[in-house]
Design a protein around this motif. Structure first.
Motif, PDB file in Angstrom:
ATOM      1  N   MET A 126      46.700  67.365  27.321  1.00  0.00           N
ATOM      2  CA  MET A 126      48.119  67.238  27.674  1.00  0.00           C
ATOM      3  C   MET A 126      48.932  66.743  26.486  1.00  0.00           C
ATOM      4  O   MET A 126      50.035  67.238  26.219  1.00  0.00           O
ATOM      5  CB  MET A 126      48.274  66.271  28.859  1.00  0.00           C
ATOM      6  CG  MET A 126      47.751  66.789  30.177  1.00  0.00           C
ATOM      7  SD  MET A 126      47.612  65.474  31.432  1.00  0.00           S
ATOM      8  CE  MET A 126      49.343  64.999  31.632  1.00  0.00           C
ATOM      9  N   LEU A 127      48.388  65.772  25.771  1.00  0.00           N
ATOM     10  CA  LEU A 127      49.084  65.235  24.603  1.00  0.00           C
ATOM     11  C   LEU A 127      49.192  66.292  23.513  1.00  0.00           C
ATOM     12  O   LEU A 127      50.264  66.471  22.913  1.00  0.00           O
ATOM     13  CB  LEU A 127      48.334  64.001  24.089  1.00  0.00           C
ATOM     14  CG  LEU A 127      48.876  63.335  22.832  1.00  0.00           C
ATOM     15  CD1 LEU A 127      50.320  62.903  22.998  1.00  0.00           C
ATOM     16  CD2 LEU A 127      47.986  62.137  22.454  1.00  0.00           C
TER      17      LEU A 127
ATOM     18  N   ARG B   6      61.768  68.823  28.508  1.00  0.00           N
ATOM     19  CA  ARG B   6      62.332  69.267  27.228  1.00  0.00           C
ATOM     20  C   ARG B   6      63.831  69.455  27.376  1.00  0.00           C
ATOM     21  O   ARG B   6      64.283  70.113  28.323  1.00  0.00           O
ATOM     22  CB  ARG B   6      61.684  70.571  26.757  1.00  0.00           C
ATOM     23  CG  ARG B   6      62.264  71.109  25.449  1.00  0.00           C
ATOM     24  CD  ARG B   6      61.490  72.314  24.956  1.00  0.00           C
ATOM     25  NE  ARG B   6      62.035  72.831  23.700  1.00  0.00           N
ATOM     26  CZ  ARG B   6      61.471  73.789  22.966  1.00  0.00           C
ATOM     27  NH1 ARG B   6      60.336  74.346  23.366  1.00  0.00           N
ATOM     28  NH2 ARG B   6      62.038  74.195  21.843  1.00  0.00           N
TER      29      ARG B   6
ATOM     30  N   VAL C  69      52.018  68.851  24.217  1.00  0.00           N
ATOM     31  CA  VAL C  69      53.372  68.387  23.914  1.00  0.00           C
ATOM     32  C   VAL C  69      53.594  68.346  22.410  1.00  0.00           C
ATOM     33  O   VAL C  69      54.646  68.778  21.908  1.00  0.00           O
ATOM     34  CB  VAL C  69      53.629  67.006  24.544  1.00  0.00           C
ATOM     35  CG1 VAL C  69      54.996  66.476  24.109  1.00  0.00           C
ATOM     36  CG2 VAL C  69      53.576  67.086  26.065  1.00  0.00           C
TER      37      VAL C  69
ATOM     38  N   HIS D 240      56.850  63.844  32.066  1.00  0.00           N
ATOM     39  CA  HIS D 240      55.905  64.414  31.116  1.00  0.00           C
ATOM     40  C   HIS D 240      56.142  65.919  31.012  1.00  0.00           C
ATOM     41  O   HIS D 240      56.225  66.623  32.016  1.00  0.00           O
ATOM     42  CB  HIS D 240      54.456  64.166  31.553  1.00  0.00           C
ATOM     43  CG  HIS D 240      53.468  64.745  30.591  1.00  0.00           C
ATOM     44  ND1 HIS D 240      53.094  64.108  29.430  1.00  0.00           N
ATOM     45  CD2 HIS D 240      52.821  65.935  30.598  1.00  0.00           C
ATOM     46  CE1 HIS D 240      52.256  64.866  28.767  1.00  0.00           C
ATOM     47  NE2 HIS D 240      52.066  65.987  29.454  1.00  0.00           N
ATOM     48  N   GLY D 241      56.290  66.404  29.795  1.00  0.00           N
ATOM     49  CA  GLY D 241      56.553  67.816  29.570  1.00  0.00           C
ATOM     50  C   GLY D 241      58.014  68.195  29.632  1.00  0.00           C
ATOM     51  O   GLY D 241      58.358  69.368  29.413  1.00  0.00           O
TER      52      GLY D 241
ATOM     53  N   LEU E 196      57.334  58.751  23.981  1.00  0.00           N
ATOM     54  CA  LEU E 196      56.172  58.374  24.778  1.00  0.00           C
ATOM     55  C   LEU E 196      56.569  57.345  25.836  1.00  0.00           C
ATOM     56  O   LEU E 196      56.841  56.187  25.509  1.00  0.00           O
ATOM     57  CB  LEU E 196      55.089  57.792  23.870  1.00  0.00           C
ATOM     58  CG  LEU E 196      54.583  58.703  22.741  1.00  0.00           C
ATOM     59  CD1 LEU E 196      53.629  57.937  21.828  1.00  0.00           C
ATOM     60  CD2 LEU E 196      53.906  59.946  23.303  1.00  0.00           C
TER      61      LEU E 196
ATOM     62  N   CYS F  87      56.730  62.647  27.058  1.00  0.00           N
ATOM     63  CA  CYS F  87      55.278  62.642  27.162  1.00  0.00           C
ATOM     64  C   CYS F  87      54.847  61.288  27.723  1.00  0.00           C
ATOM     65  O   CYS F  87      55.392  60.246  27.328  1.00  0.00           O
ATOM     66  CB  CYS F  87      54.646  62.855  25.780  1.00  0.00           C
ATOM     67  SG  CYS F  87      52.837  62.855  25.758  1.00  0.00           S
TER      68      CYS F  87
ATOM     69  N   LEU G  14      47.098  60.898  31.422  1.00  0.00           N
ATOM     70  CA  LEU G  14      47.370  61.623  30.188  1.00  0.00           C
ATOM     71  C   LEU G  14      46.035  61.974  29.552  1.00  0.00           C
ATOM     72  O   LEU G  14      45.279  61.087  29.160  1.00  0.00           O
ATOM     73  CB  LEU G  14      48.205  60.782  29.222  1.00  0.00           C
ATOM     74  CG  LEU G  14      48.490  61.441  27.862  1.00  0.00           C
ATOM     75  CD1 LEU G  14      49.420  62.648  28.035  1.00  0.00           C
ATOM     76  CD2 LEU G  14      49.078  60.440  26.877  1.00  0.00           C
TER      77      LEU G  14
ATOM     78  N   VAL H  85      59.384  63.487  20.119  1.00  0.00           N
ATOM     79  CA  VAL H  85      58.530  63.251  21.278  1.00  0.00           C
ATOM     80  C   VAL H  85      58.657  61.777  21.643  1.00  0.00           C
ATOM     81  O   VAL H  85      58.373  60.905  20.814  1.00  0.00           O
ATOM     82  CB  VAL H  85      57.057  63.591  20.990  1.00  0.00           C
ATOM     83  CG1 VAL H  85      56.170  63.186  22.178  1.00  0.00           C
ATOM     84  CG2 VAL H  85      56.894  65.066  20.677  1.00  0.00           C
TER      85      VAL H  85
END
Length: 236
Positions: free
Chosen positions: A215-216, A187, A219, A184-185, A156, A198, A211, A154
Motif C-alpha cells: 500500500m505504501l 489525491r 502511494v 489513504h489513497g 502521512l 497515506c 498499512l 505525500v
C-alpha cells in the motif's frame, strides 16, 4: 533557485527553542536515553528535513520519535517507522539504500525530501495543537523554498494532513474550502501540486496490517509519477 536557502533553514530549525514542553522532553530523553542506546550521544534538538533542496516530491510525517530522529538527528532514522518508509522508498527507486541507521550512513534520497509539521519529539508522540501551530512557520518556509521544483506531496496520517493544509495555503497554494478530507489513497490537485494521503507508517498501522508495504509503495509510486520522477516498478 538559491539552494543555499534550505540548508540555512535547516540550521535555524535545529536551534529552535520555541516550545518549552518539547524542549524539556527532547532534552530529558537525550539525557536519560534508552538502555539499548546507552552508548549513543543523542541529537536532542529539533530535527530538520532530509533530502535534496531541489526535491520534486515531499513526504510529510508527524514528528520525530524520541529514540529515533531525536537520537540520530535525521528524519525517520533509527526507528521502525523509518525502517518501513525507507525500505519502501528504496523499493520504488527514490532512495540509495533500504535502511536508515544514523545520519552518516550514506543514505541519499533521489528527487524526494522528508519533513514533518512538528520538528521536536513530543511526549507520547502527541504534539499539542499549539505546538503544531507554533512550528508551522518552519514548514511554510520549507515549502516556499521547495516551490520552484515541488510537484507532489505525500502526507502521512491525519495529523500531518491537518497540519500541512494551512501551511500549503500560507506558502501560496490555493487550498479549497471545505478543505480536502484525509484518506489513504486520496489525491487532490492544488494548482500544480498533487497532494496524496497515506496512512502513517506507525508501528500501530504497520503491525496490524492497516498499512502494508505494498500500500505504501503504491502511494509513493503514484506521487513519484506525478512529480515526473523515475520509479522502479512492482516485480511480478
Amino acid at each position: 533557485m538559491d539552494i543555499s536557502g534550505l540548508p540555512g533553514l535547516d540550521r535555524r530549525i535545529a536551534g529552535c527553542r520555541a516550545c518549552p514542553r518539547l524542549v524539556s522532553w527532547r532534552e530529558e530523553t537525550a539525557r536519560a536515553k534508552r538502555a539499548a542506546y546507552a552508548d549513543w550521544t543523542y541529537w536532542g534538538r529539533p530535527v530538520p528535513g532530509f533530502g535534496p533542496a531541489d526535491a520534486r516530491l515531499l513526504i510529510v510525517g508527524l514528528a520525530p520519535a524520541a529514540h529515533g530522529g531525536n537520537r540520530t538527528g535525521r528524519m525517520f532514522t533509527g526507528d521502525r517507522s523509518g525502517d518501513v518508509l525507507y525500505e519502501a522508498l528504496y523499493d520504488v527507486g527514490l532512495a540509495s539504500q533500504p535502511t536508515a541507521v544514523h545520519a552518516h550512513d550514506g543514505l541519499e534520497l533521489y528527487g524526494a525530501r522528508v519533513t514533518s509539521p512538528v520538528h521536536c519529539a513530543p511526549p507520547a508522540n502527541k504534539p499539542t495543537p499549539e505546538e503544531r501551530d507554533t512550528c508551522r512557520p518552519w514548514l511554510v518556509q520549507e515549502l516556499r523554498l521547495l516551490r520552484p521544483t515541488l510537484r507532489s506531496v505525500v502526507v502521512l496520517g491525519a495529523f500531518g494532513w491537518q497540519a500541512a493544509l494551512p501551511a500549503f495555503a500560507e506558502a501560496g497554494w490555493p487550498v479549497p474550502r471545505p478543505r480536502p478530507v484525509f484518506a489513504h489513497g486520496a489525491r487532490y490537485s492544488l494548482d500544480g501540486l498533487e497532494l496524496f494521503g497515506c496512512f502513517h507508517v506507525s508501528q500501530r498501522n504497520t503491525f496490524t496490517g492497516r498499512l502494508t508495504p505494498a500500500m505504501l509503495r503504491d502511494v509513493l509510486r503514484a506521487a513519484a509519477r506525478a512529480a515526473e520522477l523515475p520509479v522502479t516498478e512492482e516485480k511480478g
